[in-house]
Design an enzyme around this catalytic site. Structure first.
Site, short mmCIF file in Angstrom:
data_model
loop_
_atom_site.label_atom_id
_atom_site.label_comp_id
_atom_site.label_asym_id
_atom_site.label_seq_id
_atom_site.Cartn_x
_atom_site.Cartn_y
_atom_site.Cartn_z
N THR A 142 0.87 -1.26 0.15
CA THR A 142 0.03 0.04 0.01
C THR A 142 0.80 1.17 -0.12
O THR A 142 0.84 2.13 1.02
CB THR A 142 -1.07 -0.02 1.30
OG1 THR A 142 -0.32 -0.16 2.47
CG2 THR A 142 -1.96 -1.23 1.21
N GLY B 86 0.45 3.92 -1.74
CA GLY B 86 -0.55 5.27 -1.48
C GLY B 86 -0.52 5.44 -0.05
O GLY B 86 -0.99 6.64 0.20
N ASP B 87 -0.25 4.69 0.74
CA ASP B 87 -0.56 5.04 2.39
C ASP B 87 0.72 5.05 2.83
O ASP B 87 1.13 6.15 3.69
CB ASP B 87 -1.30 3.89 3.17
CG ASP B 87 -2.72 3.77 2.86
OD1 ASP B 87 -3.17 4.71 2.75
OD2 ASP B 87 -3.27 2.60 2.61
N HIS B 88 1.79 4.38 2.60
CA HIS B 88 3.15 4.32 3.45
C HIS B 88 4.08 5.51 2.94
O HIS B 88 4.75 6.18 3.79
CB HIS B 88 3.62 2.99 3.43
CG HIS B 88 3.53 2.01 4.05
ND1 HIS B 88 2.08 1.28 4.12
CD2 HIS B 88 3.78 1.42 5.32
CE1 HIS B 88 1.87 0.43 4.76
NE2 HIS B 88 3.02 0.46 5.48
#
Length: 407
Positions: A167, A169-171
């Protein structure tokens, strides 16, 4: 530091900061956020449970809650909001990752809290930013990967757009937010003033993609998706007898050594320089693929590394715990329930930055609400009577009861 975050991007950001030495106070609603309830869970015996018991903690929270104190506070009640304001008035940093408008609706936006605490640094992670035409759109990792252009560039030309296996896009926004917080703290050391930090997941991935000149690639007609290869040179993933091997040729000298190892002087004639190799890439890669397919992964990697040609096996993610270098770096650690005598056999990431003079080891994640009364009393300044009142109103959940001394 107050951690008012949920799910991935915010909790990862505050875990980074906890690893760097921040005292992080995580504020959850009664019952905890979704990460408390997603299986599997770890119990006080350190073993995995498939059914959630009263003392079990979700593995996701055990990973991201390390090094943090746990407070339960119902912000759906005015008394909970008031207690939170008193906590923020005595804190250095607040991190949230709610959708735009939520903090303002609660009366906890930066402008309001800065009146109570001018030195407060308030960092917000959102999907698309706090304003603009699409600020209110739903934003999860997959949505952001698609919107940023990352998915269109991932995969093979004849296949569908493909998300990354992690992920990102989160990290990546989480890491940028942690960087922003440390910079804002340094700025406050200079001028004494806090500020608001705005990190958008979309901006973060766009910045990463456009680190390369995408407009120039478009003008040259390069396809969006190029798989594991690169039209500009010999860089690709090749099948071996028993797996896959990545090969990266970045210089003429490396390509020369490869052709000599293959006993193929004709290939050198096809690619003595970068432009010529790029023009003859398909023919060269076909020959390399045929040569590599006749050997095992272990043989190939050993041969190529011996001649100083960058190469490496494509390893399954779940074998990382057996990788000698990853073991040496202690990049994975056992997750521990706070009531367990030792870590479990379930693994989580260690903080990946190592310091010569700082210890980044962390205490296990606390049980939900374990520090509720102590934090609200010691930092927010609430009295025992106020805490008893909040507990009776349900603002503090089950964890807010008074613990009477024994003996």
């Amino acid at each position: 530091m107050i951690d008012l975050t949920r799910v991935v991007s915010g909790p990862v950001c505050t875990w980074f900061l906890a690893s760097l030495g921040a005292e992080v106070i995580r504020v959850d609603p009664p019952g905890g956020d979704v990460t408390w309830r997603v299986p599997p869970w770890i119990g006080p015996d350190g073993e995995q449970s498939e059914r959630m018991g009263p003392d079990d903690i979700g593995i996701s929270y055990l990973r991201k809650g390390r090094g943090k104190r746990s407070v339960v506070l119902d912000l759906g009640q005015p008394e909970g909001v008031d207690a939170f304001r008193r906590l923020a008035a005595n804190s250095d940093v607040l991190v949230d990752n709610f959708r735009p408008g939520v903090m303002a609706a609660l009366g906890l936006d930066y402008e309001t809290l800065a009146e109570l605490n001018p030195g407060l640094i308030h960092a917000s992670i959102t999907g698309f930013g706090p304003d603009g035409p699409d600020a209110d759109l739903a934003s999860m990792d997959l949505i952001i990967q698609g919107r940023s252009g990352l998915m269109a560039k991932s995969g093979f030309p004849d296949g569908p757009p493909t998300k990354t296996g992690a992920t990102i896009g989160d990290h990546f926004p989480a890491a940028l937010c942690a960087l922003g917080v440390t910079a804002a703290l340094r700025q406050r050391d200079i001028d004494g003033q806090g500020q608001h930090i705005d990190v958008a997941m979309l901006d973060s991935l766009v910045a990463m993609l456009w680190d390369e000149p995408l407009d120039l690639y478009r003008e040259r007609g390069m396809p969006d998706r190029i798989g594991n290869g690169d039209p500009r040179g010999i860089l690709d993933t090749f099948a071996s007898q028993d797996g896959w091997v990545n090969l990266v040729i970045t210089s003429d000298a490396q390509f020369k050594r490869l052709t000599e190892e293959m006993n193929r002087p004709d290939l050198w004639e096809l690619g003595p320089s970068v432009p010529v190799r790029a023009a003859n890439r398909a023919e060269i890669c076909t020959a390399v693929a045929a040569w590599m397919a006749q050997q095992t992964t272990e043989e190939l990697v050993a041969r190529l590394q011996a001649i100083r040609v960058p190469a490496g096996a494509v390893a399954p993610a779940y074998t990382a715990d057996a990788d000698p270098q990853i073991q040496h770096r202690q990049a994975l650690v056992g997750l521990q329930h706070p009531r367990a005598a030792k870590p479990s056999n379930r693994l989580g990431p260690a903080f990946p930055v190592k310091f010569s003079r700082a210890d980044t080891d962390q205490a296990p994640a606390e049980t939900l609400g374990a520090s509720t009364r102590s934090v609200l009393q010691d930092i927010a300044g609430l009295s025992e009577e106020e805490l008893d009142h909040l507990h009776a109103k349900g603002v503090l959940g089950q964890a807010g009861r008074r613990i009477e001394p024994t003996g």
